[in-house]
Design an enzyme around this catalytic site. Structure first.
Site, short mmCIF file in Angstrom:
data_model
loop_
_atom_site.label_atom_id
_atom_site.label_comp_id
_atom_site.label_asym_id
_atom_site.label_seq_id
_atom_site.Cartn_x
_atom_site.Cartn_y
_atom_site.Cartn_z
N ASN A 54 0.99 -1.24 0.07
CA ASN A 54 -0.04 0.01 -0.13
C ASN A 54 1.08 1.22 -0.12
O ASN A 54 2.16 1.00 0.01
CB ASN A 54 -0.84 0.04 1.17
CG ASN A 54 -0.28 -0.18 2.54
OD1 ASN A 54 0.70 0.59 2.57
ND2 ASN A 54 -0.95 -0.53 3.54
N ASP A 109 -5.93 -8.39 1.49
CA ASP A 109 -6.02 -10.02 1.08
C ASP A 109 -6.96 -10.24 0.21
O ASP A 109 -6.56 -10.98 -0.91
CB ASP A 109 -6.67 -10.55 2.34
CG ASP A 109 -5.43 -10.51 3.59
OD1 ASP A 109 -4.40 -10.28 3.43
OD2 ASP A 109 -6.04 -10.94 4.53
N LYS A 165 1.46 3.80 2.36
CA LYS A 165 2.36 3.63 3.35
C LYS A 165 3.71 2.87 3.44
O LYS A 165 4.72 3.09 3.66
CB LYS A 165 1.52 3.63 4.48
CG LYS A 165 2.39 3.68 5.91
CD LYS A 165 1.29 3.67 7.01
CE LYS A 165 1.95 3.94 8.50
NZ LYS A 165 2.85 2.84 8.77
N GLU A 166 3.29 1.67 3.18
CA GLU A 166 4.62 0.43 2.84
C GLU A 166 5.20 0.83 1.95
O GLU A 166 6.70 0.73 2.30
CB GLU A 166 3.65 -0.92 2.73
CG GLU A 166 2.96 -1.41 3.89
CD GLU A 166 2.11 -2.57 3.57
OE1 GLU A 166 1.71 -3.45 4.38
OE2 GLU A 166 1.84 -2.95 2.21
#
Length: 325
Positions: free
Chosen positions: A205, A275, A207-208
């Site tokens: 995502n 997921d 942020k990651e």
């Protein structure tokens, strides 16, 4: 139309074989009402009216794939405890192959307990061991999944940073997949993406991606592409598929990038939405869709599951109906 193409593929093609490798966990939900504060501390008193347990992590990815119509094989670790048995029991009842799940008597099975009053998430309590898999168990695990890799149409690495997907094991799995001409799709975790070197798709995502690329903030397309370039140099992946929350999903390669807008919907709980995205993406790629089509369908699937509280799944029929609107 994409809905028609998905319907025809679902009805005419064989079910894809998908191998999911990753961290397993049990999601425990306690639902109740809160009408007063405790006299012992300034916290609400929860009167419980329902408890549920569902599988999370890589097991939730497998559940999503099963609902979509794939033949699913799930490989992972549990502790030698009651929570591990509960995970296997739930998976068995959903007819998901659990023969590749290994017990590790040095760890506890991860269980996350969430207390919800009305629609308010009050607290989450985690019980787990997250130490790295031992070298001995790593070799046993690789031998366990080797034959399934050969017959799988696509492989998902669902990394929740709970100790299974060590740097060495990830690289060995990806190398084995490359030897067998199998594509690997990764849902990453942590700051070191070098362990995903050689993967076909990595799906962080926003942020990651910012954290892994050491980018302060990703606020526009220029920053997004710049951060992606850092990861491409580290991993040599062919694509990054980046979930951007309210902005949609970005597909990025070394040559180009495209943002697929978000599907407007009410949001009740984003738990497990990632997921659903990785499961739908892999399912569609295994069914012969190109990356843009697969990401678009995954976008619609995620919009369905975030309408529900807790980790949820969706079906191809629901996705087709949503695409048709």
């Amino acid at each position: 139309m994409l809905a028609d193409k998905l319907y025809n593929a679902y009805k005419t093609k064989s079910k894809p074989n998908v191998l999911v490798i990753g961290d397993l966990m049990l999601d425990h939900y306690i639902f109740g009402s809160a009408n007063r504060l405790s006299p012992e501390a300034p916290v609400p008193v929860i009167n419980i009216n329902k408890e549920t347990k569902i599988v999370g992590g890589a097991a939730n990815v497998a559940s999503n794939l099963k609902e979509l119509g794939a033949n699913v094989y799930l490989a992972g670790l549990t502790g030698d405890d009651i929570y591990g048995e509960e995970i296997k029991s739930i998976l068995d009842s959903n007819q998901i192959d659990t023969s590749l799940i290994i017990k590790d008597n040095t760890r506890l099975t991860t269980i996350k307990t969430r207390v919800i009053a009305g629609n308010h998430h009050i607290v989450r309590i985690d019980k787990e061991d997250i130490h790295e898999i031992s070298k001995e168990l790593e070799s046993i695990f690789l031998q366990t999944v080797e034959e399934c890799i050969k017959k799988a149409d696509i492989i998902i690495l669902s990394d929740y940073n709970k100790g299974l997907l060590s740097q060495n094991l990830c690289l060995r799995i990806i190398e084995l997949c490359k030897q067998n001409n199998k594509k690997v799709v990764v849902d990453p975790k942590g700051l070191d993406y070098s362990k995903y070197q050689g993967a076909y798709i990595i799906k962080p995502n926003r942020k990651e991606l910012a954290e892994a690329s050491k980018t302060e903030r990703i606020t526009n397309n220029e920053a997004l592409v710049k951060a992606a370039d850092v990861i491409f140099k580290i991993t040599q992946a062919e694509y990054l598929v980046v979930t951007l929350s309210e902005a949609g999903i970005a597909i990025i390669s070394n040559q180009a990038h495209k943002v697929i807008p978000v599907v407007a919907t009410e949001v009740y709980d984003v738990t497990g939405a990632g997921d659903t995205v990785i499961a739908t993406l892999a399912y569609c790629l295994a069914m012969g869709f190109d990356i843009e089509e697969a990401a678009t369908i995954a976008n619609y699937a995620a919009a369905i599951v975030i309408k529900h509280i807790g980790s949820a799944t969706t079906t191809i029929e629901e996705v087709i109906q949503s695409l048709d609107k």
